[in-house]
Design a protein around this motif. Structure first.
Motif, PDB file in Angstrom:
ATOM      1  N   MET A 152      85.129  69.192  83.629  1.00  0.00           N
ATOM      2  CA  MET A 152      84.251  69.844  83.337  1.00  0.00           C
ATOM      3  C   MET A 152      84.431  71.307  83.070  1.00  0.00           C
ATOM      4  O   MET A 152      85.060  71.976  84.151  1.00  0.00           O
ATOM      5  CB  MET A 152      82.856  69.867  84.143  1.00  0.00           C
ATOM      6  N   VAL A 176      81.611  69.751  66.131  1.00  0.00           N
ATOM      7  CA  VAL A 176      80.480  68.477  66.579  1.00  0.00           C
ATOM      8  C   VAL A 176      79.138  69.213  66.128  1.00  0.00           C
ATOM      9  O   VAL A 176      78.361  68.392  65.453  1.00  0.00           O
ATOM     10  CB  VAL A 176      80.440  68.676  68.244  1.00  0.00           C
ATOM     11  N   TRP A 184      71.361  72.827  77.558  1.00  0.00           N
ATOM     12  CA  TRP A 184      71.814  72.026  76.467  1.00  0.00           C
ATOM     13  C   TRP A 184      73.129  72.323  75.775  1.00  0.00           C
ATOM     14  O   TRP A 184      74.002  71.541  75.530  1.00  0.00           O
ATOM     15  CB  TRP A 184      70.818  72.095  75.465  1.00  0.00           C
ATOM     16  N   ARG A 234      76.029  71.548  78.084  1.00  0.00           N
ATOM     17  CA  ARG A 234      76.453  70.290  77.985  1.00  0.00           C
ATOM     18  C   ARG A 234      77.214  69.708  76.761  1.00  0.00           C
ATOM     19  O   ARG A 234      78.203  69.126  76.727  1.00  0.00           O
ATOM     20  CB  ARG A 234      75.152  69.233  77.933  1.00  0.00           C
ATOM     21  N   GLU A 235      76.761  70.521  75.744  1.00  0.00           N
ATOM     22  CA  GLU A 235      77.418  70.382  74.341  1.00  0.00           C
ATOM     23  C   GLU A 235      78.977  70.904  74.508  1.00  0.00           C
ATOM     24  O   GLU A 235      79.855  70.230  74.026  1.00  0.00           O
ATOM     25  CB  GLU A 235      76.787  71.180  73.132  1.00  0.00           C
ATOM     26  N   ASN A 245      80.965  71.233  77.244  1.00  0.00           N
ATOM     27  CA  ASN A 245      81.631  70.309  78.082  1.00  0.00           C
ATOM     28  C   ASN A 245      81.916  69.120  77.530  1.00  0.00           C
ATOM     29  O   ASN A 245      82.907  68.799  77.632  1.00  0.00           O
ATOM     30  CB  ASN A 245      80.735  70.095  79.551  1.00  0.00           C
ATOM     31  N   ASP A 246      80.909  68.555  76.697  1.00  0.00           N
ATOM     32  CA  ASP A 246      81.223  67.313  76.077  1.00  0.00           C
ATOM     33  C   ASP A 246      82.231  67.410  74.988  1.00  0.00           C
ATOM     34  O   ASP A 246      83.286  66.829  74.943  1.00  0.00           O
ATOM     35  CB  ASP A 246      79.839  66.720  75.300  1.00  0.00           C
ATOM     36  N   ALA A 247      82.315  68.413  74.235  1.00  0.00           N
ATOM     37  CA  ALA A 247      83.088  68.846  73.209  1.00  0.00           C
ATOM     38  C   ALA A 247      84.578  69.099  73.860  1.00  0.00           C
ATOM     39  O   ALA A 247      85.592  68.558  73.266  1.00  0.00           O
ATOM     40  CB  ALA A 247      82.796  69.751  72.332  1.00  0.00           C
ATOM     41  N   TRP A 248      84.599  69.733  75.010  1.00  0.00           N
ATOM     42  CA  TRP A 248      85.966  70.031  75.666  1.00  0.00           C
ATOM     43  C   TRP A 248      86.518  68.752  76.287  1.00  0.00           C
ATOM     44  O   TRP A 248      87.703  68.429  76.120  1.00  0.00           O
ATOM     45  CB  TRP A 248      85.805  70.966  76.592  1.00  0.00           C
ATOM     46  N   GLU A 249      85.695  68.021  76.791  1.00  0.00           N
ATOM     47  CA  GLU A 249      86.003  66.701  77.478  1.00  0.00           C
ATOM     48  C   GLU A 249      86.571  65.470  76.317  1.00  0.00           C
ATOM     49  O   GLU A 249      87.571  64.702  76.593  1.00  0.00           O
ATOM     50  CB  GLU A 249      85.200  66.091  78.289  1.00  0.00           C
ATOM     51  N   ASN A 250      85.980  65.765  75.123  1.00  0.00           N
ATOM     52  CA  ASN A 250      86.429  64.790  74.124  1.00  0.00           C
ATOM     53  C   ASN A 250      87.251  65.436  73.072  1.00  0.00           C
ATOM     54  O   ASN A 250      87.342  64.874  72.114  1.00  0.00           O
ATOM     55  CB  ASN A 250      84.936  64.247  73.214  1.00  0.00           C
ATOM     56  N   ARG A 251      88.060  66.531  73.271  1.00  0.00           N
ATOM     57  CA  ARG A 251      88.718  67.353  72.307  1.00  0.00           C
ATOM     58  C   ARG A 251      89.777  66.558  71.574  1.00  0.00           C
ATOM     59  O   ARG A 251      90.216  67.007  70.612  1.00  0.00           O
ATOM     60  CB  ARG A 251      89.193  68.535  72.792  1.00  0.00           C
TER      61      ARG A 251
END
Length: 174
Positions: free
Chosen positions: A1, A42, A88, A91-92, A94-100
């Motif tokens: 995260m 994204v 929100w 979360r976006e 963190n999600d983008a970073w984790e799925n980079r």
């Protein structure tokens, strides 16, 4: 995260001290500069600045900007709305970073809805049922994300579907 904590700062508009809305800055505990191109890819920012990195989104009549060390949002009702939007966006991020690894970063602003494409689908009667003075103003508010297609009662079902499909590629909800 990437981002776990932030400090929220709520401010009144300096240029309009009596304004009903507030603005916020969420001071982040982590530098998110590296994540900004992924979030842009994204969510599709309307303005992207390479140095220092930032991306701005237009949604529901608000401007949301992610800077490397903070998030800023304007035109808020209150602190609760500020927290909802900031959380929100975090979360976006963190999600983008984790799925980079599966996202191609974007260093450019994304295309925005074209006013004339929206206006072509509206009834162009200037009836004011949408609470705007003209269909052109309503089209502008749709393009900004401040109004929705449901705000135009005379819109035909066929054009409503076309407009929802068209705008769906540009707008998001938090």
């Amino acid at each position: 995260m990437l981002v776990e904590n932030y400090q929220l700062e709520i401010v009144n508009s300096e240029c309009m001290p009596g304004a009903m809305g507030v603005h916020c800055f969420a001071h982040l505990d982590q530098d998110v500069a590296g994540a900004i191109p992924y979030v842009n890819a994204v969510l599709g920012g309307s303005v992207y600045i390479k140095s220092p990195p930032s991306v701005t989104f237009k949604a529901q009549g608000k401007l949301l900007t992610i800077h490397q060390d903070r998030i800023s949002v304007n035109a808020l009702k209150d602190e609760a709305e500020a927290r909802k939007i900031v959380e929100w966006l975090i979360r976006e991020i963190n999600d983008a970073w984790e799925n980079r690894e599966s996202i191609t970063p974007s260093y450019e602003a994304m295309p925005q809805p074209k006013l004339m494409d929206i206006l072509k689908l509206l009834p162009k009667t200037n009836c004011r049922e949408c609470k705007e003075p003209t269909c052109l103003v309503f089209a502008t508010r749709l393009a900004e994300g401040a109004k929705g297609v449901e705000d135009c009662p005379p819109l035909t079902p066929e054009n409503r579907k076309k407009l929802e499909r068209y705008l769906g590629g540009f707008n998001f909800n938090f």
